[in-house]
Design a protein around this motif. Structure first.
Motif, PDB file in Angstrom:
ATOM      1  N   PHE A 194       0.873  -1.442  -0.067  1.00 14.85           N
ATOM      2  CA  PHE A 194       0.086   0.045   0.162  1.00 14.85           C
ATOM      3  C   PHE A 194       0.973   1.248   0.178  1.00 14.85           C
ATOM      4  O   PHE A 194       0.487   2.190  -0.687  1.00 14.85           O
ATOM      5  N   LEU A 195       1.894   1.278   0.613  1.00 13.50           N
ATOM      6  CA  LEU A 195       2.829   2.317   0.881  1.00 13.50           C
ATOM      7  C   LEU A 195       3.767   2.593  -0.424  1.00 13.50           C
ATOM      8  O   LEU A 195       4.344   3.734  -0.562  1.00 13.50           O
ATOM      9  N   GLY A 196       3.730   1.316  -1.104  1.00 16.27           N
ATOM     10  CA  GLY A 196       4.778   1.789  -2.418  1.00 16.27           C
ATOM     11  C   GLY A 196       6.032   1.479  -2.067  1.00 16.27           C
ATOM     12  O   GLY A 196       7.027   2.191  -2.779  1.00 16.27           O
ATOM     13  N   ALA A 197       6.489   0.702  -1.313  1.00 14.68           N
ATOM     14  CA  ALA A 197       7.819   0.629  -0.758  1.00 14.68           C
ATOM     15  C   ALA A 197       8.880   0.146  -2.021  1.00 14.68           C
ATOM     16  O   ALA A 197       8.400  -0.835  -2.704  1.00 14.68           O
ATOM     17  N   GLN A 198       9.812   0.771  -2.103  1.00 18.69           N
ATOM     18  CA  GLN A 198      10.886   0.328  -3.258  1.00 18.69           C
ATOM     19  C   GLN A 198      11.809  -0.379  -2.901  1.00 18.69           C
ATOM     20  O   GLN A 198      12.884  -0.722  -3.566  1.00 18.69           O
ATOM     21  N   ALA A 199      12.085  -0.856  -1.541  1.00 19.49           N
ATOM     22  CA  ALA A 199      13.072  -1.418  -1.139  1.00 19.49           C
ATOM     23  C   ALA A 199      12.408  -2.169   0.262  1.00 19.49           C
ATOM     24  O   ALA A 199      11.681  -1.365   1.047  1.00 19.49           O
ATOM     25  N   ILE A 200      12.501  -3.455   0.346  1.00 16.42           N
ATOM     26  CA  ILE A 200      11.724  -3.967   1.448  1.00 16.42           C
ATOM     27  C   ILE A 200      12.990  -5.112   1.914  1.00 16.42           C
ATOM     28  O   ILE A 200      13.356  -5.870   1.390  1.00 16.42           O
ATOM     29  N   CYS A 287       8.518  -3.996  -5.769  1.00 14.85           N
ATOM     30  CA  CYS A 287      10.076  -4.753  -5.469  1.00 14.85           C
ATOM     31  C   CYS A 287       9.732  -5.825  -4.783  1.00 14.85           C
ATOM     32  O   CYS A 287       8.742  -6.003  -4.158  1.00 14.85           O
ATOM     33  N   ALA A 288      10.651  -6.817  -4.995  1.00 18.18           N
ATOM     34  CA  ALA A 288      10.753  -8.109  -4.027  1.00 18.18           C
ATOM     35  C   ALA A 288      11.434  -7.670  -2.700  1.00 18.18           C
ATOM     36  O   ALA A 288      12.158  -7.073  -2.794  1.00 18.18           O
ATOM     37  N   ALA A 289      11.037  -8.396  -1.632  1.00 20.33           N
ATOM     38  CA  ALA A 289      11.743  -8.403  -0.438  1.00 20.33           C
ATOM     39  C   ALA A 289      12.966  -9.052  -0.762  1.00 20.33           C
ATOM     40  O   ALA A 289      13.261 -10.022  -1.229  1.00 20.33           O
ATOM     41  N   THR A 290      14.164  -8.237   0.116  1.00 20.31           N
ATOM     42  CA  THR A 290      15.400  -8.811   0.114  1.00 20.31           C
ATOM     43  C   THR A 290      16.022  -8.848   1.431  1.00 20.31           C
ATOM     44  O   THR A 290      15.464  -8.390   2.398  1.00 20.31           O
ATOM     45  N   GLY A 339      28.708  -3.044  -5.587  1.00 18.73           N
ATOM     46  CA  GLY A 339      29.279  -4.110  -5.386  1.00 18.73           C
ATOM     47  C   GLY A 339      28.237  -5.330  -5.369  1.00 18.73           C
ATOM     48  O   GLY A 339      28.480  -6.474  -5.453  1.00 18.73           O
ATOM     49  N   VAL A 340      27.050  -5.003  -5.390  1.00 15.50           N
ATOM     50  CA  VAL A 340      25.934  -5.812  -5.650  1.00 15.50           C
ATOM     51  C   VAL A 340      24.940  -5.425  -6.335  1.00 15.50           C
ATOM     52  O   VAL A 340      24.897  -3.858  -6.859  1.00 15.50           O
ATOM     53  N   ASP A 341      24.046  -6.326  -6.956  1.00 16.75           N
ATOM     54  CA  ASP A 341      22.871  -5.764  -8.006  1.00 16.75           C
ATOM     55  C   ASP A 341      21.741  -5.402  -6.906  1.00 16.75           C
ATOM     56  O   ASP A 341      21.408  -6.202  -5.991  1.00 16.75           O
ATOM     57  N   GLY A 342      21.058  -4.418  -7.154  1.00 17.84           N
ATOM     58  CA  GLY A 342      19.993  -3.798  -6.465  1.00 17.84           C
ATOM     59  C   GLY A 342      19.634  -2.518  -6.505  1.00 17.84           C
ATOM     60  O   GLY A 342      20.279  -1.696  -7.176  1.00 17.84           O
ATOM     61  N   VAL A 343      18.602  -2.203  -5.815  1.00 14.75           N
ATOM     62  CA  VAL A 343      18.234  -0.752  -5.519  1.00 14.75           C
ATOM     63  C   VAL A 343      18.877   0.093  -4.695  1.00 14.75           C
ATOM     64  O   VAL A 343      19.172  -0.255  -3.657  1.00 14.75           O
TER      65      VAL A 343
END
Length: 376
Positions: A194-200, A287-290, A339-343
């Motif tokens: 609902f919040l539209g989180a772009q990183a979890i 996004c997916a949770a990481t 150093g990693v792939d991600g947001v």
């Protein structure tokens, strides 16, 4: 609505602070939701969200729409809010002790285990009630020695029996991102969407006991203790908590605050705490949770002027340029690479960095860190 002012221990003659809570709905009629803002007192987006939430909750209560209890604390840290140095807010650490206002909360699982041992039974709901009572008893007998301890105790007394706890923060600069413990994620996933989180970012005990994990970890830790002792009794996750980072420190606008307040209200409707004609659909995830253990913190090896090549919310591939650190004296530029792939979900606001300083964070999908996972 009921307003309650909670006096804190006075640290000095003639000095008095208090925490104010607003209570909507009736205790015991449904879920209890606890929401607080600005525990790191210079992080103000959540305070404005709480302002808009209060108005909406007052309207909902007047219309008889509440099917539970909501406790709102718009200013969770009056101590830090009053701290300034050289005209700059200093709300993350208490100046007297240098302690982070959102660390070092008590280990509730250890505190209440002796009180509930041998009393738990086959009824999961009754077990939750028993543990909450034990937590309340522990907090009631806790006698704080300092103003900071009395703040921690007050916030826990307000929140220890909540079904869900929302702690509203923000980063220096960043996109909206969402921290929670793994056992809480199934219940809190709709809120993140609902919040539209772009990183979890998920963890199972990130270290140093911030208030949200103090509340949620007690439940799965007690459940783990039972299993380790071969005791097969149900103990549900009695509190699901989250830290919500509402973008950056300067993202204090009515438009964003109203958007975030509406997202929380939609989640309350979805969760059955607010009655509505039609339950809102959960939005598609952004996004997916990481794993929090997969989050890379980028550091500068050298001092200099910071020029970012990447913007918050940008998806980076390993080896992409994130920032330059420029030394104008020796005419040297340090390149900082992903150093990693991600947001790229958060970065510093200042544009000068000293050697070893933190520059930003990338939400990687593969865990590689161990130990305490949170910064200072």
């Amino acid at each position: 609505m009921q307003r309650i002012d909670h006096p804190l221990l006075s640290p000095s003659l003639g000095s008095h602070k208090s925490v104010t809570s607003f209570h909507f709905g009736q205790p015991g009629t449904g879920q209890k939701i606890y929401i607080q803002a600005s525990l790191h007192a210079e992080e103000l987006p959540g305070m404005l969200v709480a302002h808009h939430l209060r108005a909406q909750l007052e309207t909902a209560e007047a219309a008889g729409l509440l099917r539970g209890e909501v406790v709102l604390v718009p200013v969770a840290n009056p101590i830090g809010l009053a701290q300034r140095l050289d005209h700059k807010p200093m709300g993350r650490f208490e100046l007297d002790t240098s302690e982070n206002f959102n660390r070092h909360y008590p280990d509730l699982a250890t505190a209440v285990a002796p009180a509930v041992h041998g009393k738990l039974g086959p009824d999961g709901a009754a077990n939750v009630k028993l543990v909450r009572q034990a937590m309340g008893d522990y907090l009631a007998q806790w006698e704080p020695d300092t103003e900071l301890q009395s703040l921690r105790r007050t916030l826990l007394q307000l929140s220890h029996d909540a079904d869900c706890m929302l702690d509203l923060h923000c980063d220096c600069e960043g996109v909206l991102h969402f921290y929670t413990e793994e056992p809480c994620w199934p219940q809190l996933a709709p809120l993140a969407h609902f919040l539209g989180a772009q990183a979890i970012l998920l963890a199972r005990n990130s270290g140093n006991r911030p208030i949200d994990e103090c509340l949620s970890s007690a439940w799965w830790q007690l459940a783990d203790q039972l299993k380790s002792q071969g005791i097969q009794l149900p103990l549900p996750q009695g509190c699901c908590s989250t830290t919500i980072e509402l973008r950056g420190e300067l993202d204090v606008t009515h438009a964003l605050a109203q958007q975030d307040a509406q997202a929380i209200l939609s989640w309350l409707q979805f969760s059955g705490v607010l009655a509505c004609k039609q339950i809102p659909a959960v939005p598609a995830p952004c996004c997916a949770a990481t794993p929090l253990a997969g989050s890379e913190t980028l550091y500068a090896r050298t001092p200099g002027v910071v020029v970012f090549a990447a913007t918050p919310g940008q998806y980076l591939k390993t080896g992409e340029l994130v920032a330059e650190v420029i030394d104008p004296i020796d005419n040297v530029t340090e390149h900082v690479w992903a150093g990693v792939d991600g947001v790229f979900y958060a970065r510093i606001r200042d544009r000068y960095i000293t050697a070893g300083g933190e520059l930003g964070k990338i939400a990687g999908a593969t865990p590689f860190r161990k130990g305490d996972l949170l910064g200072a």
